[in-house]
Design an enzyme around this catalytic site. Structure first.
Site, PDB file in Angstrom:
ATOM      1  N   ASP A   7       0.860  -1.171   0.000  1.00  0.00           N
ATOM      2  CA  ASP A   7       0.000   0.000   0.000  1.00  0.00           C
ATOM      3  C   ASP A   7       0.901   1.227   0.000  1.00  0.00           C
ATOM      4  OD1 ASP A   7      -2.400   1.443   0.173  1.00  0.00           O
ATOM      5  OD2 ASP A   7      -3.228   0.014   1.607  1.00  0.00           O
ATOM      6  N   ASP A  52      -2.877   4.719  -2.424  1.00  0.00           N
ATOM      7  CA  ASP A  52      -3.910   5.345  -1.602  1.00  0.00           C
ATOM      8  C   ASP A  52      -4.266   6.736  -2.134  1.00  0.00           C
ATOM      9  OD1 ASP A  52      -5.398   5.164   1.028  1.00  0.00           O
ATOM     10  OD2 ASP A  52      -4.245   6.995   1.393  1.00  0.00           O
ATOM     11  N   GLU A  86      -6.394   3.984  -5.872  1.00  0.00           N
ATOM     12  CA  GLU A  86      -7.653   4.255  -5.173  1.00  0.00           C
ATOM     13  C   GLU A  86      -8.152   5.619  -5.623  1.00  0.00           C
ATOM     14  OE1 GLU A  86      -9.427   4.582  -0.629  1.00  0.00           O
ATOM     15  OE2 GLU A  86      -7.498   5.475  -1.133  1.00  0.00           O
ATOM     16  N   HIS A 132     -10.641  -2.554   3.642  1.00  0.00           N
ATOM     17  CA  HIS A 132     -10.421  -2.105   5.017  1.00  0.00           C
ATOM     18  C   HIS A 132     -11.226  -0.867   5.382  1.00  0.00           C
ATOM     19  CE1 HIS A 132      -7.864   0.268   2.466  1.00  0.00           C
ATOM     20  NE2 HIS A 132      -7.703   1.141   3.432  1.00  0.00           N
ATOM     21  N   ASP A 133     -11.806  -0.185   4.395  1.00  0.00           N
ATOM     22  CA  ASP A 133     -12.595   1.027   4.635  1.00  0.00           C
ATOM     23  C   ASP A 133     -14.097   0.798   4.536  1.00  0.00           C
ATOM     24  OD1 ASP A 133     -10.447   2.758   5.058  1.00  0.00           O
ATOM     25  OD2 ASP A 133     -10.258   3.264   2.938  1.00  0.00           O
TER      26      ASP A 133
END
Length: 558
Positions: free
Chosen positions: A109, A211, A253, A327-328
């Site tokens: 990430d 990200d 993302e 994860h969000d």
């Protein structure tokens, strides 16, 4: 992970990651090897056999870099070191080697929109306008009234500007105040970022997940946060100077992505990214005022419209990422299925629908065993900075604490961050200590050990879907077509390649559904996967059980 030899054998335009399945791990919550209540790299290494059995090809690790953990690792204080609670660089190198030995790559990430306020660059930057690192970040003088320079708001609540008393100026943070935004207009920033990325590439990683990458081209004086005018210039430069020389997977993302902009990111001639994560299917369920904290009722027709739109838009160029959760986001079976009434059936149905579309599937840890949202009752049980900030702001604005908790139980990020449920032992086998966040109390029945020994489990259903992708080219490259778009309960689509047609039929309702199919879909064939019993012949009339799903491979008529 060197895939060059494999890539040379593929036809033009085809990539090794087209047939791959990615498994996302949230390291803090996956497996704790030393009993401190926090998952770690050694714990991940210990579970590589489990992941190999599942059949996945890549592991995406949420951030493991050194960090004060204000945002659970998305605030990085050293890009080239490992957070001590997760282990050491030697532990990471060992993970890469052991994963590669099993044919699994490691994807990191990459958080380069911002750093931690404890990063040495920011500590230097705070020393004043004359410091060489001052322009590594975005500083502005106070506005005419002495307040923030403009009205930009943080995604975590409150102003996006914080006054630094050392210099009397404000710095920008589009997330937590402890996550100052980097100034991508400064070439020195970009050089340092690219140097760091190449350092990781040389350690043998197989990819980067990037990200909030659509933020790096921001123009804050114009109030422009996403999709700034130099965004794609920066990504093309990044590609040239780093991963473009390697055969790896890169995923951006991009909450702002549209089908058109996705082609800018991932078009085959753009030299930017492999694909993007877009979230239109997620945000279409959010309330116009309270957002995800007061979600709308599920609407299958809208969901089908969004998913099909993206399938059509990237059918000839670009590539889709396929995911229900991360994860969000809330747990898939709680968000789109029926975790209480038809847990197994609806979880398998969701997997079938997603994995047989065109694109690369992503599995979030625990999704493969049907992990659910967590029934927290008080705000004290939550750990996520976003949830804690939003609770304060929403309650101050008049929302009752009970209504906020109700919304958080549906949408808060901690739903995905409770520990992985390995077995029926204390804390689900995640740790021998006290976990950093409570384990979902259903671990006694929903756990990996039980799932792996049950031939009809959700886990084995995922395993079959992953294997099917590797053996049937129609799943990877077949042309997508949706059917019965306005049906409120059923999702029907087909994939076609050469003489093969795959027909996927799914019931999203907790009741029986009767379908009348178009005549061209009615055919005998081979049922590749199902969650009740196999259906080898499609007639024009189909009766579906609650949350039933199956896929039939047929030979197309002349």
């Amino acid at each position: 992970m060197n895939r060059a030899s494999e890539q040379e054998a593929l036809p033009a335009g085809r990539k090794w990651w087209h047939v791959s399945t990615v498994y996302q791990i949230y390291p803090r919550s996956f497996c704790d090897s030393n009993g401190d209540g926090i998952g770690d790299i050694a714990g991940i290494t210990s579970k590589l056999g489990y992941l190999k059995s599942l059949g996945i090809d890549l592991i995406w690790l949420s951030p493991i870099y050194r960090s004060p953990m204000d945002d659970n690792g998305y605030d990085i204080s050293d890009y080239q070191d490992i957070a001590p609670e997760f282990g050491t660089l030697a532990d990471f190198d060992h993970l890469v080697v052991e994963a590669r030995r099993r044919g699994i790559g490691i994807m990191l990430d990459l958080v380069v929109n911002h750093t931690s306020d404890e990063h040495p660059w920011f500590l230097e930057s705070r020393k004043g306008p004359g410091n060489p690192f001052r322009d590594f970040y975005i500083w502005r003088r106070p506005g005419p009234d002495g307040g923030p320079p403009n009205d930009l708001m943080s995604s975590f609540g409150g102003p996006a500007w914080t006054l630094d008393p050392l210099s009397g100026e404000y710095y920008l943070h589009l997330f937590s105040r402890r996550q100052p935004d980097l100034n991508w207009e400064n070439p020195a920033v970009r050089r340092e970022i690219y140097k760091m990325m190449n350092w990781w590439l040389e350690r043998g990683i197989a990819g980067f997940r990037m990200d909030v990458i659509d933020y790096i081209g921001k123009q804050v004086d114009q109030g422009l946060v996403k999709d700034g005018p130099r965004l794609h210039e920066y990504l093309q430069e990044m590609n040239r100077r780093t991963f473009g020389r390697h055969d790896i997977l890169t995923v951006g993302e991009c909450w702002s992505a549209t089908p058109g902009s996705a082609l800018l990111y991932s078009g085959r001639d753009r030299s930017e990214l492999s694909m993007v994560f877009q979230f239109e299917h997620v945000t279409q369920q959010w309330d116009e005022i309270y957002g995800k904290w007061r979600p709308k009722a599920f609407d299958l027709v809208k969901l089908k419209s969004v998913l099909s739109k993206w399938q059509y838009a990237l059918s000839e160029d670009g590539w889709n990422s396929l995911f229900w959760g991360n994860h969000d986001l809330p747990r898939a079976v709680s968000q789109y299925g029926d975790a209480a009434g038809y847990h197994s059936q609806s979880a398998k149905m969701l997997a079938t629908v997603l994995h047989l579309m065109k694109g690369t599937p992503f599995i979030y840890q625990g999704e493969e065993i049907g992990m659910t949202n967590v029934p927290f009752t008080t705000i004290d049980q939550y750990r996520d900075i976003e949830t804690l900030n939003m609770h304060r702001l929403h309650v101050e604005a008049g929302l009752s604490p009970e209504d906020f908790i109700k919304g958080a139980n549906q949408s808060a990020r901690d739903n995905a961050r409770t520990p992985m449920q390995w077995n029926a032992a204390a804390h689900g086998g995640f740790t021998k200590g006290v976990p950093w966040i409570e384990v979902n109390p259903n671990y006694a029945t929903v756990n990996a050990e039980a799932a792996m020994t049950d031939e009809r489990s959700i886990w084995n259903h995922y395993r079959k879907l992953i294997a099917l992708r590797k053996t049937h080219p129609v799943i990877v490259y077949g042309l997508y077509q949706s059917w019965l778009d306005q049906h409120p309960d059923a999702f029907v689509y087909s994939r076609a390649l050469d003489r093969d047609r795959l027909v996927v039929i799914a019931n999203f309702a907790p009741h029986k559904v009767q379908l009348t199919l178009p005549r061209e879909l009615a055919n005998p064939g081979t049922c590749l996967i199902w969650n009740y019993e196999p259906v080898d012949t499609l007639g024009e009339n189909v009766d579906l059980k609650p949350y039933e799903a199956f896929a039939i491979l047929c030979e197309m008529r002349e």
